[in-house]
Enzyme design. Structure first.
Site, mmCIF file in Angstrom:
data_model
loop_
_atom_site.group_PDB
_atom_site.id
_atom_site.type_symbol
_atom_site.label_atom_id
_atom_site.label_comp_id
_atom_site.label_asym_id
_atom_site.label_seq_id
_atom_site.Cartn_x
_atom_site.Cartn_y
_atom_site.Cartn_z
ATOM 1 N N GLU A 197 0.862 -1.196 0.000
ATOM 2 C CA GLU A 197 0.000 0.000 0.000
ATOM 3 C C GLU A 197 0.893 1.238 0.000
ATOM 4 O OE1 GLU A 197 -4.280 -1.020 1.840
ATOM 5 O OE2 GLU A 197 -2.735 -0.800 3.343
ATOM 6 N N HIS B 14 -12.081 9.505 6.964
ATOM 7 C CA HIS B 14 -11.776 8.083 7.086
ATOM 8 C C HIS B 14 -11.240 7.681 8.461
ATOM 9 C CE1 HIS B 14 -10.844 4.129 5.638
ATOM 10 N NE2 HIS B 14 -9.550 4.276 5.810
HETATM 11 C C1 FAD Z 1 -14.020 1.404 5.339
HETATM 12 C C2 FAD Z 1 -12.810 1.294 6.229
HETATM 13 C C3 FAD Z 1 -11.687 0.608 5.794
HETATM 14 C C4 FAD Z 1 -10.565 0.494 6.612
HETATM 15 N N1 FAD Z 1 -9.491 -0.238 6.175
HETATM 16 C C5 FAD Z 1 -8.449 -0.430 7.024
HETATM 17 C C6 FAD Z 1 -7.393 -1.307 6.669
HETATM 18 O O1 FAD Z 1 -7.400 -1.919 5.607
HETATM 19 N N2 FAD Z 1 -6.373 -1.478 7.551
HETATM 20 C C7 FAD Z 1 -6.332 -0.831 8.759
HETATM 21 O O2 FAD Z 1 -5.374 -1.017 9.515
HETATM 22 N N3 FAD Z 1 -7.335 -0.009 9.115
HETATM 23 C C8 FAD Z 1 -8.387 0.196 8.296
HETATM 24 N N4 FAD Z 1 -9.407 1.011 8.676
HETATM 25 C C9 FAD Z 1 -9.371 1.626 10.009
HETATM 26 C C10 FAD Z 1 -9.661 0.574 11.069
HETATM 27 O O3 FAD Z 1 -10.703 -0.264 10.618
HETATM 28 C C11 FAD Z 1 -10.075 1.187 12.401
HETATM 29 O O4 FAD Z 1 -9.220 2.222 12.745
HETATM 30 C C12 FAD Z 1 -10.063 0.154 13.494
HETATM 31 O O5 FAD Z 1 -10.772 -0.989 13.101
HETATM 32 C C13 FAD Z 1 -10.666 0.742 14.770
HETATM 33 O O6 FAD Z 1 -10.840 -0.307 15.688
HETATM 34 P P1 FAD Z 1 -11.398 0.034 17.134
HETATM 35 O O7 FAD Z 1 -11.437 -1.257 17.865
HETATM 36 O O8 FAD Z 1 -10.628 1.138 17.735
HETATM 37 O O9 FAD Z 1 -12.861 0.607 16.882
HETATM 38 P P2 FAD Z 1 -14.155 0.010 16.024
HETATM 39 O O10 FAD Z 1 -13.731 -1.181 15.293
HETATM 40 O O11 FAD Z 1 -14.697 1.138 15.303
HETATM 41 O O12 FAD Z 1 -15.116 -0.423 17.199
HETATM 42 C C14 FAD Z 1 -15.785 0.533 17.982
HETATM 43 C C15 FAD Z 1 -16.727 -0.179 18.919
HETATM 44 O O13 FAD Z 1 -17.161 0.743 19.914
HETATM 45 C C16 FAD Z 1 -18.561 0.631 20.105
HETATM 46 N N5 FAD Z 1 -19.072 1.898 20.612
HETATM 47 C C17 FAD Z 1 -18.813 3.144 20.143
HETATM 48 N N6 FAD Z 1 -19.443 4.057 20.901
HETATM 49 C C18 FAD Z 1 -20.109 3.378 21.864
HETATM 50 C C19 FAD Z 1 -20.961 3.760 22.933
HETATM 51 N N7 FAD Z 1 -21.294 5.035 23.170
HETATM 52 N N8 FAD Z 1 -21.459 2.786 23.724
HETATM 53 C C20 FAD Z 1 -21.186 1.465 23.508
HETATM 54 N N9 FAD Z 1 -20.396 1.054 22.491
HETATM 55 C C21 FAD Z 1 -19.855 2.006 21.688
HETATM 56 C C22 FAD Z 1 -19.097 0.259 18.737
HETATM 57 O O14 FAD Z 1 -20.396 -0.301 18.860
HETATM 58 C C23 FAD Z 1 -18.009 -0.719 18.280
HETATM 59 O O15 FAD Z 1 -18.280 -1.987 18.815
HETATM 60 C C24 FAD Z 1 -10.548 1.130 7.880
HETATM 61 C C25 FAD Z 1 -11.681 1.821 8.317
HETATM 62 C C26 FAD Z 1 -12.804 1.903 7.502
HETATM 63 C C27 FAD Z 1 -14.008 2.648 7.994
#
Ligand code: FAD
Length: 521
Positions: free
Chosen positions: A115, A340
């Site tokens: 990438e 994003h």
């Molecule tokens: C379309 C897309 C493609 C991507 N592609 C890539 C990639 O190829 N490689 C890469 O490294 N990253 C990628 N990213 C970024 C990556 O997916 C995210 O940064 C990462 O998955 C975030 O993980 P997280 O566990 O922090 O949060 P998330 O996976 O967003 O999980 C958040 C959780 O918090 C919960 N939550 C939020 N607020 C509350 C609340 N008030 N009360 C209770 N629960 C709550 C939600 O329900 C969810 O379960 C991409 C993102 C997107 C949108």
């Protein structure tokens, strides 16, 4: 559906990669409640396509992954945090494979993709372009084997509970629309990103910045909020969501063309289509501005690539575009940039401690400094995995006796969606897109802040989930716009036409907001 209990040892807000990985670590030390505001499958993690980066191939070195991450971060990465990320990443990924994650392989060997801004092929992917979904599946399967963990869906965390300066639980809006308190020894915010702050975003509806907003209200330090990554290539069609077209497509050789069908990236950057995301996003904005079309778009062109390979490598993108009558192997794809990823968030140290005792943060909601001013592609799933595990490990070691308090959450809320909340959210999104988007000015940022300040009163005292989200988006928007106004320079994903250059003397520092104060440290 399970309901949240009134007390537990650990609360994990979020069931994405960071929250699930932390919960697995915590389960050995006590009872863990994992909260998701919708279904477990509603998260940014589920949508991650391109993959997860780690120096695991024979041609790669940890030192090269380290250097590429620092280069992308444009001077603002915390080198210690990056060291943890790249050094611990490979072991965390091996563990994921042990737990059943099926990464794509060439024969028996792991297949590594490329990438933008990576100097080696180091991106592991699964089912072609469903990497996040496969990682989350394997983590959730592991979670289900651990009896200490309860995963509670449709439980919306509204605020943190504080006692004697220490976070000691949360308040939530439960499935029945009532407010409820949960006491806990410690709380981890792994609540993900805030892409919904903008009218055009690749993020699902859950990404409303709840964790950042509730941590800010509780008095925690929030850092680097001006750095929002805009993905250059989101599908742009009337009535279609802004579906992400992964950077890995350009890694495979896709071109960007303007409406005169000319490749424009070579004139903007020596790496052409593989230039850093902020450079590509701004180049597209420029092409849209100079276009004479009434609804200008630029195009992603894969038509010169091997169609069969593209279908196999990107099955989800192929089938999604086909739903909108675009065969990506033979037709150009109309695209525009979309919000994003949030580099900033709740300020943490390397052990996921926030500035508030009892409160930890990991994943996209946290600001570890790992991404600096701009995230290197595919480093965020890795960050969630590495720092999620670290958060769980540290919280286990710091487990305290639970202080049960008398319950005071009494007001009844309702889960009905209020239409004025929807209208408020749309107003916030369009103000942010116009004034605090890809290309910024001091005047535009002031105007956005002014509009947001005028909305403040009507967002107080939310009565349902959507109204809480509107308030959280409003708070997150104020934090982004204030930090962007204060940073009078351009760096990484933050670009101001009135201050187009770096100012290392004043701003080779992180912005930190606490209550009404902003400082650069
Ligand atoms: C379309 C897309 C493609 C991507 N592609 C890539 C990639 O190829 N490689 C890469 O490294 N990253 C990628 N990213 C970024 C990556 O997916 C995210 O940064 C990462 O998955 C975030 O993980 P997280 O566990 O922090 O949060 P998330 O996976 O967003 O999980 C958040 C959780 O918090 C919960 N939550 C939020 N607020 C509350 C609340 N008030 N009360 C209770 N629960 C709550 C939600 O329900 C969810 O379960 C991409 C993102 C997107 C949108």
């Amino acid at each position: 559906m399970k309901c949240a209990p009134s007390e537990t040892d650990f609360i994990v807000v979020g069931a994405g990669v960071a929250g699930l990985r932390a919960a697995i670590e915590l389960a050995a030390a006590g009872r863990v409640v994992v909260l998701a505001k919708k279904e477990v499958t509603d998260s940014n993690t589920q949508w991650a396509q391109g993959g997860i980066a780690a120096a695991l191939s024979d041609e790669d070195e940890i030192g090269l992954h380290y250097q590429d991450t620092l280069n992308a971060g444009d001077g603002l990465c915390n080198p210690e945090a990056v060291k943890v990320l790249v050094e611990e990443g490979p072991a965390r990924i091996e563990e994921l494979i042990e737990w059943g994650t099926q990464f794509d392989r060439n024969g028996t060997k792991l297949a590594f993709g490329r990438e933008g801004a990576h100097s080696r092929n180091r991106i592991l992917h699964a089912h072609g372009d469903s990497t996040g979904r496969e990682i989350a599946r394997a983590l959730y399967a592991k979670v289900q084997t651990l009896t200490n963990i309860s995963v509670c869906e449709f439980e919306f965390t509204t605020d943190l509970q504080i006692n004697d300066g220490r976070v000691c639980g949360i308040q939530l809006l439960n499935q029945q629309g009532g407010l409820q308190l949960i006491d806990a020894s410690a709380v981890l915010l792994a609540s993900g990103g805030l892409g919904q702050l903008y009218s055009s975003t690749t993020n699902p509806s859950v990404a409303t910045g709840d964790g950042v907003a509730m941590a800010f209200r509780a008095g925690a330090e929030i850092s680097d909020m001006e750095f929002i990554q805009f993905h250059p290539t989101a599908l742009y069609l009337q009535k279609a969501p802004r579906f992400l077209l992964s950077e890995a497509l350009r890694g495979e050789g896709a071109y960007l063309r303007n409406d005169a069908m000319l490749r424009f990236m070579p004139k903007h950057h020596p790496m052409a289509e593989l230039a850093p995301r902020d450079v590509v996003a701004r180049a597209i904005v420029h092409e849209l501005e100079v276009s004479r079309a009434s609804e200008p778009v630029v195009y992603l062109d894969l038509t010169h690539l091997d169609g069969e390979h593209i279908k196999k490598r990107f099955p989800r993108i192929y089938s999604t575009c086909l739903q909108y009558n675009i065969d990506i192997t033979t037709e150009l794809i109309p695209i525009r940039p979309a919000a994003h990823y949030a580099m900033g968030g709740i300020r943490t140290d390397l052990q996921a401690h926030s500035s508030l005792p009892g409160l930890y943060a990991a994943g996209e909601a946290a600001a570890t400094g790992v991404h600096g001013a701009n995230r290197l592609a595919s480093n965020s799933l890795l960050e969630g995995l590495v720092f999620g595990a670290e958060a769980g490990h540290v919280m286990r070691g710091e487990l305290r006796t639970l202080q049960t308090r008398s319950k005071t959450a009494s007001t009844n809320a309702t889960n009905n969606v209020a239409s004025d909340a929807e209208a408020n959210i749309r107003d916030i999104q369009s103000s942010m897109w116009q004034g605090a988007g890809i290309v910024r000015t001091g005047a535009g940022l002031k105007q956005t802040l002014h509009k947001l300040a005028h909305m403040q009163d009507k967002l107080e005292h939310p009565k349902n989930r959507r109204a809480w989200e509107a308030r959280n988006l409003h708070t997150s928007g104020m934090l982004v716009a204030k930090s962007a106004l204060a940073r009078e320079e351009s760096r990484g994903a933050h670009y101001r036409t009135d201050f187009p250059a770096h100012d290392d003397k004043k701003f080779l520092k992180h912005s930190v907001i606490k209550c009404d104060d902003i400082a650069f440290i």
